[in-house]
Design an enzyme around this catalytic site. Sequence first.
Site, PDB file in Angstrom:
ATOM      1  N   CYS A  71       0.433  -1.631  -0.333  1.00  0.00           N
ATOM      2  CA  CYS A  71       0.330   0.140   0.257  1.00  0.00           C
ATOM      3  C   CYS A  71       0.513   0.869  -0.136  1.00  0.00           C
ATOM      4  O   CYS A  71       1.328   2.083  -0.997  1.00  0.00           O
ATOM      5  CB  CYS A  71      -0.544  -0.325   1.166  1.00  0.00           C
ATOM      6  SG  CYS A  71      -2.459  -1.259   1.562  1.00  0.00           S
ATOM      7  N   LYS A  96      -8.943   6.733   1.245  1.00  0.00           N
ATOM      8  CA  LYS A  96      -7.596   6.576   1.613  1.00  0.00           C
ATOM      9  C   LYS A  96      -6.597   7.072   1.185  1.00  0.00           C
ATOM     10  O   LYS A  96      -6.742   6.734  -0.289  1.00  0.00           O
ATOM     11  CB  LYS A  96      -7.956   4.772   1.274  1.00  0.00           C
ATOM     12  CG  LYS A  96      -6.230   4.066   1.694  1.00  0.00           C
ATOM     13  CD  LYS A  96      -6.800   2.049   1.926  1.00  0.00           C
ATOM     14  CE  LYS A  96      -5.261   1.459   2.517  1.00  0.00           C
ATOM     15  NZ  LYS A  96      -5.204   0.504   2.039  1.00  0.00           N
TER      16      LYS A  96
END
Length: 526
Positions: free
Chosen positions: A79, A127
């Site tokens: 990520c 996010k």
Amino acid sequence: MCAFAISALSLPRREPGRVVNKCRAVTQSQTPAGGDRPKPVQADGRLTFNNKVVQLPYINYLRELGTTFLNAYSNSPICCPSRAAMWSGQFVHRTESWNNFKCLQASATTWMDLLRESGYTTKMIGKLDYTSGSHSVSNRVEAWTRDAKLLLSQEGRPVIGLVGNMSTVEIQKTDWQNTRKAKQWILRNSSSDQPFALYLGLNLPHPYNTESLGPTAGGSTFRTSPFWLSKVSPDQISVPKWLSLSDMHPVDYYSTVTKNCSGVFTKEEIINIRAFYYAMCAETDAMLGEIIAALRKTGVLNNTIVIFTADHGELAMEHRQFYKMSMFEGSVHIPLLFMGPDIKSGLQVDQHVSLVDLYPSILKIADISIPANLSGYSLLPFMSKSYGFLKHQHPDWIFSEYHGCNANASTYMLRTGHWKYITYSDGQQLSPQLFDLSRDPEELHNVILKFPDVRAHLDKVLYSIVSYPLVSASVHEYNKKSFTSWRNSLGGNYSQVIANLRWHVDWQKDSVANEKAIDQWIYGFN
């Protein structure tokens, strides 16, 4: 894929007699995986092209009315480092974004910052995950200690979780809330003459935390409802082939064990995990549909560039693994689609590209000067109607690297033509891997010994990008210093704290031996 990202970049309204080439953008991030997609699109990207496994109407809408990059890749399949590359336009080793804990400084200049400075109304929702300091203690400690002689399960065993019924639509509550926020933002800002740039980052289709394993557990649960499962065709789901554990490359073996996938899985378990993952992708696709609907409702869809991509993929039991953190296609291959004014419709581009290319591409779309020394290149020559037959500058390779948890060596991947070259650490301690994806799309046959000339050539190209032995040495030193500092900050509680991280079950089986392995790594003695 692991987290989707949608970006919308709008163009200012045109005045009579004036041509304006600025536009609006929206982005999302996380990706689908699996061997069920037809070639030439692979891994995560395969879900964007003629997919028979799962219904993805809005991704197909972008594909039919826009341009699809069939060979798009993450610059680091996890990520935070992946997003750091996307937001900065720089390779991971340039920004030293080594793991989910150490990434960009909060003051780093992103392409969104430059859009704002140029007069765009900007908004980032959901996010983001590209600055240092976030993620769990487990996540950083597991990355730091990968050089120690430890082989402990760091994840929960991948499982499925069925919730609700045929009327249960919103499974990922946070993502749906953020999608509604994005829609409301579009409704409030679309009437202005000022161009806007909106970024929406989603968690889906990332697996959910496995709550039964306690508060420190990672994400190993593939969760969905009967409603979304109805969008999946189980008879189209393949069971990926696996090498035996003894035939695996040492780094792949380490990944399989630390991901808790070295045990027995039935065919039914594997198909269910993959089916639930595809269903999670279908839920994500519906959120993309909400954004498209909001742009259409406000009358700005035809004046907006929509970009859909992901930070990395999801192996979904390919290569006896789930999650990402690997250079196999299911982990590192991502979707990348553009739709909007001046973007060619129904175009499929074979060129190898990566997330660092978004930075210069978005600035070029917005007619903003592109900073020097970026790692990426504008993709407009491949997809813009205005570029005609102008030659592109993009090299014929893409580069990805990985330095985090679930892999016990720094990993470097060069993708060019039909070859994938993967090397580790200093290039000497561990054997590299070479795959011919034209003949071996499942990446089961390492042909490094059969093609020494290819290896030598690709290694030379890789060295022209990065002196990878030096980078590996820097990461090793960083890991030691960071872990030692963290351990010293705990005083006498070091073993007690580390015994309650994600690997707590394996650690507590023989904590004394594990502590000795840590000491040997740090101090070099038994």
